[in-house]
Scaffold this active site. Structure first.
Site, short mmCIF file in Angstrom:
data_model
loop_
_atom_site.label_atom_id
_atom_site.label_comp_id
_atom_site.label_asym_id
_atom_site.label_seq_id
_atom_site.Cartn_x
_atom_site.Cartn_y
_atom_site.Cartn_z
N ARG A 29 0.83 -1.19 -0.19
CA ARG A 29 -0.02 -0.11 -0.02
C ARG A 29 1.02 1.34 -0.14
O ARG A 29 0.99 2.10 -1.10
CB ARG A 29 -0.99 0.07 1.19
CG ARG A 29 -2.22 0.91 0.96
CD ARG A 29 -1.83 2.32 1.49
NE ARG A 29 -1.36 2.54 2.78
CZ ARG A 29 -0.87 3.53 3.18
NH1 ARG A 29 -0.75 4.38 2.37
NH2 ARG A 29 -0.29 3.63 4.44
N ASP A 30 1.54 1.64 1.11
CA ASP A 30 2.32 2.68 1.20
C ASP A 30 3.59 2.68 0.26
O ASP A 30 3.79 3.86 -0.09
CB ASP A 30 2.67 2.79 2.82
CG ASP A 30 3.62 4.11 2.78
OD1 ASP A 30 3.59 4.97 2.22
OD2 ASP A 30 4.33 4.29 4.13
N HIS A 229 6.01 4.40 12.64
CA HIS A 229 6.25 4.31 11.27
C HIS A 229 7.34 5.33 10.84
O HIS A 229 7.15 6.44 10.86
CB HIS A 229 4.98 4.75 10.35
CG HIS A 229 4.70 4.57 9.09
ND1 HIS A 229 3.98 3.77 8.43
CD2 HIS A 229 5.24 5.17 7.93
CE1 HIS A 229 4.08 4.02 7.20
NE2 HIS A 229 4.95 4.78 6.81
N HIS A 231 10.64 6.65 8.50
CA HIS A 231 11.35 6.83 7.16
C HIS A 231 12.64 6.84 7.38
O HIS A 231 13.19 7.47 8.21
CB HIS A 231 10.54 8.00 6.52
CG HIS A 231 9.31 7.56 6.09
ND1 HIS A 231 8.46 8.38 5.00
CD2 HIS A 231 8.49 6.61 6.20
CE1 HIS A 231 7.50 7.99 4.65
NE2 HIS A 231 7.27 6.81 5.28
N CYS A 262 8.90 8.99 -0.70
CA CYS A 262 7.91 9.98 -0.19
C CYS A 262 7.96 11.13 -1.22
O CYS A 262 9.07 11.91 -1.24
CB CYS A 262 8.51 10.54 1.23
SG CYS A 262 7.43 11.54 1.98
N ASN A 271 10.35 4.70 3.15
CA ASN A 271 10.05 3.83 4.27
C ASN A 271 11.19 3.02 4.63
O ASN A 271 11.92 2.52 3.92
CB ASN A 271 8.83 2.87 3.57
CG ASN A 271 7.29 3.32 3.58
OD1 ASN A 271 7.16 4.04 4.54
ND2 ASN A 271 7.10 3.11 2.37
MG MG Z 1 5.46 5.61 4.85
#
Ligand code: MG
Length: 322
Positions: A29-30, A229, A231, A262, A271
């Site tokens: 997803r991300d 979460h 990065h 990103c 990520n």
């Molecule tokens: Mg992310």
């Protein structure tokens, strides 16, 4: 140079860390929503099957946002039925979940209609990002999520609340801890089961992570409901993860192969790569249930689909050929 014979670090436990960490895998997803290339639906399904086979049990599958916003995930309605049975099948005996992102009530209807039992909403800790991403103020966005969360909970769906820009914001700079605590409180009060604290532009450092987690604990926000979460934009994601583990956090988001840059930080590295995380956790003697060899092979395969190498250091080291 040769890679270690077993493809794993020596396990040397450290004091004060959890015995087990649940990795929340966001690559499908991300990760894919932030890649330039749009991956065919069947390739995405195969990716999710391989992630499950590698032992990941919390795999965010897709996003039910309007296709105009995220064209890379416009096939959510076709994809979800292809992988849905993985969640029922309980391959590992540990319970496998396939949460999906929903932006509003319409997205919720589409997700629940296809049998999703776990959803995620996406809030912002800062006004600038709420405006840029949701075209709302922080409080207007929270108000929009309230009926989404209430209706999901009424149908026994588990709800994750993402919170973006918890450490720094590209327009506003450093983000006050109190501002993050306030929005976390609001998300839990409206019924979110868990939070994911996002360092969306990767500017957090370990002391900042400690300070935020300390403030959340002081505000009575349970650490068991708090995921992180990070990065890796500035190479800090693993250091930040270790700081979070020292505060008792046991849910860590990561993206297989480091998929997804990103869009708000113009850099190839976004990520935290799941392989890099698994390498560190394995070295600390922390159980993840993930087979690093299978996961690395999956990321090498996905990198071939995308036509570019994985940015993950661990993927590169383990797949390096003499
Ligand atoms: Mg992310």
């Amino acid at each position: 140079m040769t890679t270690p014979a077993l493809g794993l670090p020596m396990a040397v436990p450290a004091d004060g860390l959890p015995a087990r960490v649940r990795i929340h895998e966001v690559g499908a997803r991300d990760g894919l929503q932030n890649e330039q290339v749009t991956v065919p639906t069947e390739t995405k399904a195969e990716f999710i099957r391989r992630l499950a086979a590698a032992g990941l049990t919390s795999i965010e599958a897709t996003s039910f946002v309007h296709p105009r916003w995220v064209p890379q995930l416009a096939d959510a309605e076709q994809l979800f039925p292809l992988v849905r049975e993985l969640a029922d099948d309980n391959l590992s005996g540990k319970g496998l979940h396939l949460p999906v992102l929903v932006p509003n009530e319409r997205g919720l209807d589409r997700a629940l209609g296809l049998g999703a039992t776990r959803i995620a909403v996406f809030a912002s800790a800062t006004e600038s990002f709420a405006k840029a991403n949701l075209n709302r103020t922080v409080d207007e966005a929270l108000a929009m999520f309230e009926p989404v969360v209430a209706r999901a909970r009424a149908q026994d769906a588990h709800v994750r609340g993402y919170l973006s820009m918890c450490f720094g914001d590209p327009w506003e700079g450093p983000v006050p801890v109190s501002q993050v605590v306030r929005v976390c409180r609001a998300l839990l009060d409206m019924g979110c089961d868990e939070l994911s604290l996002g360092d969306t532009i990767g500017v957090a450092t370990p002391g900042h992570v400690s300070r935020l987690l300390g403030a959340l604990a002081e505000a009575g926000i349970p650490v068991a409901a708090t995921g992180v979460h990070f990065h890796d934009t500035y190479g800090q994601a693993l250091a930040n993860t270790l700081a979070a583990l020292q505060h008792g956090v046991t849910t860590v988001d990561a993206s297989a192969g480091g998929l997804g840059g990103c869009p708000y930080a113009k850099s190839a590295t976004g990520n935290l790569a799941t392989e890099d995380l698994v390498w560190m956790l394995t070295g600390l003697g922390i159980d993840t249930g993930v087979d690093l060899g299978l996961l690395t092979a999956t990321s090498v395969w996905m990198a071939e689909q995308l036509g570019r190498p994985s940015p993950s250091r661990t993927v590169r080291a383990l797949s390096h050929k003499e």
